[in-house]
Every structure is written in structure tokens, then in C-alpha cells.
Design a protein around this motif. Structure first.
Motif, mmCIF file in Angstrom:
data_model
loop_
_atom_site.group_PDB
_atom_site.id
_atom_site.type_symbol
_atom_site.label_atom_id
_atom_site.label_comp_id
_atom_site.label_asym_id
_atom_site.label_seq_id
_atom_site.Cartn_x
_atom_site.Cartn_y
_atom_site.Cartn_z
ATOM 1 N N LEU A 102 0.810 -1.222 0.000
ATOM 2 C CA LEU A 102 0.000 0.000 0.000
ATOM 3 C C LEU A 102 0.843 1.272 0.000
ATOM 4 O O LEU A 102 0.298 2.368 0.037
ATOM 5 N N TRP A 103 2.155 1.121 -0.048
ATOM 6 C CA TRP A 103 3.002 2.299 -0.073
ATOM 7 C C TRP A 103 2.903 2.964 -1.441
ATOM 8 O O TRP A 103 3.182 2.343 -2.467
ATOM 9 N N GLU A 104 2.517 4.195 -1.446
ATOM 10 C CA GLU A 104 2.373 4.931 -2.697
ATOM 11 C C GLU A 104 3.710 5.507 -3.155
ATOM 12 O O GLU A 104 4.007 5.559 -4.354
ATOM 13 N N ARG A 105 4.533 5.913 -2.185
ATOM 14 C CA ARG A 105 5.825 6.526 -2.518
ATOM 15 C C ARG A 105 6.761 6.394 -1.326
ATOM 16 O O ARG A 105 6.346 6.494 -0.180
ATOM 17 N N VAL A 106 8.028 6.162 -1.635
ATOM 18 C CA VAL A 106 9.078 6.212 -0.620
ATOM 19 C C VAL A 106 10.101 7.233 -1.099
ATOM 20 O O VAL A 106 10.576 7.158 -2.236
ATOM 21 N N VAL A 107 10.426 8.188 -0.248
ATOM 22 C CA VAL A 107 11.404 9.228 -0.577
ATOM 23 C C VAL A 107 12.667 8.981 0.242
ATOM 24 O O VAL A 107 12.596 8.720 1.447
ATOM 25 N N VAL A 108 13.803 9.045 -0.418
ATOM 26 C CA VAL A 108 15.103 8.858 0.232
ATOM 27 C C VAL A 108 15.985 10.064 -0.084
ATOM 28 O O VAL A 108 16.087 10.470 -1.248
ATOM 29 N N ILE A 109 16.604 10.637 0.936
ATOM 30 C CA ILE A 109 17.507 11.778 0.765
ATOM 31 C C ILE A 109 18.906 11.373 1.215
ATOM 32 O O ILE A 109 19.110 10.996 2.378
ATOM 33 N N ARG A 110 19.866 11.451 0.308
ATOM 34 C CA ARG A 110 21.277 11.214 0.666
ATOM 35 C C ARG A 110 21.858 12.537 1.185
ATOM 36 O O ARG A 110 22.562 13.248 0.457
ATOM 37 N N TRP A 111 21.574 12.860 2.409
ATOM 38 C CA TRP A 111 21.879 14.201 2.902
ATOM 39 C C TRP A 111 23.372 14.570 2.887
ATOM 40 O O TRP A 111 23.686 15.758 2.714
ATOM 41 N N PRO A 112 24.322 13.634 3.049
ATOM 42 C CA PRO A 112 25.728 14.071 2.971
ATOM 43 C C PRO A 112 26.097 14.701 1.629
ATOM 44 O O PRO A 112 27.041 15.512 1.565
ATOM 45 N N LEU A 113 25.369 14.352 0.566
ATOM 46 C CA LEU A 113 25.679 14.931 -0.743
ATOM 47 C C LEU A 113 25.253 16.390 -0.843
ATOM 48 O O LEU A 113 25.622 17.079 -1.804
ATOM 49 N N LEU A 114 24.492 16.864 0.142
ATOM 50 C CA LEU A 114 24.086 18.271 0.167
ATOM 51 C C LEU A 114 25.116 19.155 0.871
ATOM 52 O O LEU A 114 25.058 20.378 0.776
ATOM 53 N N LEU A 115 26.062 18.550 1.567
ATOM 54 C CA LEU A 115 27.012 19.315 2.385
ATOM 55 C C LEU A 115 27.851 20.319 1.589
ATOM 56 O O LEU A 115 28.158 21.401 2.118
ATOM 57 N N PRO A 116 28.251 20.023 0.341
ATOM 58 C CA PRO A 116 29.040 21.031 -0.386
ATOM 59 C C PRO A 116 28.326 22.367 -0.573
ATOM 60 O O PRO A 116 28.979 23.397 -0.799
ATOM 61 N N GLU A 117 26.991 22.381 -0.466
ATOM 62 C CA GLU A 117 26.234 23.617 -0.637
ATOM 63 C C GLU A 117 26.034 24.374 0.676
ATOM 64 O O GLU A 117 25.450 25.461 0.691
ATOM 65 N N VAL A 118 26.531 23.803 1.761
ATOM 66 C CA VAL A 118 26.347 24.391 3.093
ATOM 67 C C VAL A 118 27.542 25.301 3.420
ATOM 68 O O VAL A 118 28.669 25.016 3.019
ATOM 69 N N PRO A 119 27.326 26.419 4.128
ATOM 70 C CA PRO A 119 28.441 27.282 4.528
ATOM 71 C C PRO A 119 29.536 26.512 5.264
ATOM 72 O O PRO A 119 29.257 25.541 5.977
ATOM 73 N N VAL A 120 30.774 26.961 5.096
ATOM 74 C CA VAL A 120 31.927 26.261 5.663
ATOM 75 C C VAL A 120 31.791 26.076 7.174
ATOM 76 O O VAL A 120 32.088 24.998 7.707
ATOM 77 N N ARG A 121 31.348 27.111 7.868
ATOM 78 C CA ARG A 121 31.233 27.019 9.329
ATOM 79 C C ARG A 121 30.249 25.922 9.727
ATOM 80 O O ARG A 121 30.488 25.175 10.686
ATOM 81 N N GLU A 122 29.158 25.817 8.994
ATOM 82 C CA GLU A 122 28.166 24.791 9.325
ATOM 83 C C GLU A 122 28.704 23.396 9.006
ATOM 84 O O GLU A 122 28.434 22.436 9.733
ATOM 85 N N ARG A 123 29.500 23.286 7.950
ATOM 86 C CA ARG A 123 30.107 21.989 7.631
ATOM 87 C C ARG A 123 31.040 21.556 8.758
ATOM 88 O O ARG A 123 31.118 20.370 9.093
ATOM 89 N N SER A 124 31.728 22.514 9.341
ATOM 90 C CA SER A 124 32.610 22.202 10.466
ATOM 91 C C SER A 124 31.809 21.691 11.660
ATOM 92 O O SER A 124 32.223 20.757 12.357
ATOM 93 N N LEU A 125 30.644 22.302 11.881
ATOM 94 C CA LEU A 125 29.770 21.845 12.969
ATOM 95 C C LEU A 125 29.281 20.430 12.714
ATOM 96 O O LEU A 125 29.200 19.617 13.645
ATOM 97 N N VAL A 126 28.956 20.128 11.466
ATOM 98 C CA VAL A 126 28.525 18.770 11.116
ATOM 99 C C VAL A 126 29.644 17.775 11.414
ATOM 100 O O VAL A 126 29.408 16.693 11.959
#
Length: 225
Positions: A102-126
Motif C-alpha cells: 500500500l506504499w504509494e511513494r518512498v522518498v530517500v535523501i542522501r543528505w551528505p551529498l548536500l554538504l558542499p552547498e552548506v556554509p563552511v562554518r556549518e560543515r565544520s559543525l557537522v
């Protein structure tokens, strides 16, 4: 749906299962059919598709069903294992409540691939937080934004359910969620896009590189439809 319609539907569900499990051979056939379907969903969620690589490592995921919409949001550090297990239900409660058929949709996000778009300071926090804590923080933010019913209550030993106020949670994810605003915004945007993306009927998958959406219900359609 009124109470009587609900009870009739529940009774119809039980009667259908009674027919499907009427003897040992039918039980085996049912077991084979369900695992075959769950396995196909797991393959679509994890294996390489077109020019996109296999889904491995840290990821966020969510399951939608027709009518109810978003049902559950989770995170994992081992997408290659958890996403295969998700429709089988061997170590996850979701498939016991909402069958993958009955699953209509499953969404998957590879969030580490978004890190290059994040400010440097926030990447350091991650980096300081570590992948596990960051995954929990993003999971919390996504749960608050989408309010999935199966994340919004917890089971009690008394046999009933207790509502969870996700916005007031003091979990590790909630405590760290405010530390990654840029990554959270990018994650929510990627989630929104894949939640609404048109999934090709012939493949049942759309992959954007940073994430993918899979339509398990497409597997029910005859090949020549």
C-alpha cells in the motif's frame, strides 16, 4: 469514514486474509508473494539506477500511502541495509502497520551529498557533531515539518498510545537540530521536490543524485499497462 464502515472494512480485511491463508500451500504462496514484493521494493530503494549509484551510508527516508499521505520519517547510517529491511519488516515496525503493498511513494535523501552547498562554518559543525547525531537532527527537523502519524505517538505498556509533541522533544536530534539550519533547509527542499516529482511508470523510480523517490504501487500494474 463512520465507525460501521470502518468495522466492515476491518472485517473484510480479516476475511480476505483467512481466504489467502486457508491451507499450508496457500500460506507458503502468501509468504513467497509478500517477500517477493518486499524484495523488489528494497532493490528499487537501494541498487544503482540508470546513471545514479547505489544508495549507501547515511540517509533520510519517508513512506507515503494513498489517503494518509506521509506516514513515517526515519534516518539511518546504513541505507543499504535499512532500506532493504524496511519493506520486509524484520527489524522495523512500519511494515507491520502499513503493508508495503500500500506504499504509494518512498522518498530517500542522501543528505551528505548536500554538504558542499552548506556554509563552511556549518560543515565544520557537522564534522564535530558526527554523522549519527547530524542524521538524528535532520530526522527531527523533517518530522516536525511533516508530522507523520506513526512518529507522532508512542506505544505504552498499557496497550494504548501516547501522543508525542515532536516540537518540544528533548531528544539528541532535537537538541542539535538548530545547529544545522542551512543543511536542514536544503534537505527540506530536496524532500519537497521528490515528494512531488512525477515517477516514470515504466521504471517506478526517479533519482536526482541527492535522493530518489520510488513508487511501490507501480509494481502492481501489469507490464503492458
Amino acid at each position: 469514514m463512520d465507525d460501521q464502515m470502518y468495522e466492515d472494512a476491518y472485517r473484510g480485511w480479516r476475511e480476505s486474509l483467512t481466504t489467502l491463508l486457508a491451507d499450508p500451500s496457500l500460506l507458503a504462496r502468501w509468504q513467497e508473494r509478500r517477500f517477493q514484493f518486499a524484495h523488489r521494493v528494497g532493490v528499487l530503494l537501494t541498487e544503482a539506477h540508470g546513471g545514479s549509484p547505489a544508495v549507501t551510508g547515511p540517509a533520510l527516508y519517508g513512506v507515503f500511502s494513498a489517503g494518509a499521505g506521509i506516514c513515517y520519517v526515519g534516518q539511518t547510517q546504513e541505507a543499504e541495509r535499512r532500506l532493504r529491511d524496511l519493506p520486509v519488516g524484520e527489524s522495523h515496525h512500519l511494515a507491520n502497520t502499513v503493508p508495503p503493498e500500500l506504499w504509494e511513494r518512498v522518498v530517500v535523501i542522501r543528505w551528505p551529498l548536500l554538504l558542499p552547498e552548506v556554509p563552511v562554518r556549518e560543515r565544520s559543525l557537522v564534522d564535530e557533531m558526527g554523522s549519527t547525531v547530524c542524521g538524528l537532527a535532520l530526522e527531527h527537523a523533517l518530522q516536525v515539518a511533516t508530522a507523520p502519524p506513526l512518529n507522532s505517538r508512542r506505544r505504552r505498556t498499557s496497550g494504548d498510545w501516547q501522543p508525542r509533541n515532536l516540537a518540544q522533544s528533548r531528544s539528541r536530534g532535537a537538541i542539535h537540530a538548530q545547529s544545522v539550519p542551512g543543511l536542514t533547509q536544503l534537505t527540506l527542499a530536496a524532500w519537497s521536490a521528490l515528494s512531488e516529482a512525477v515517477i516514470p511508470e515504466q521504471s517506478a523510480v526517479v533519482d536526482t543524485g541527492t535522493g530518489r523517490a520510488v513508487s511501490p504501487t507501480a509494481l502492481h500494474r501489469p507490464p503492458d499497462d
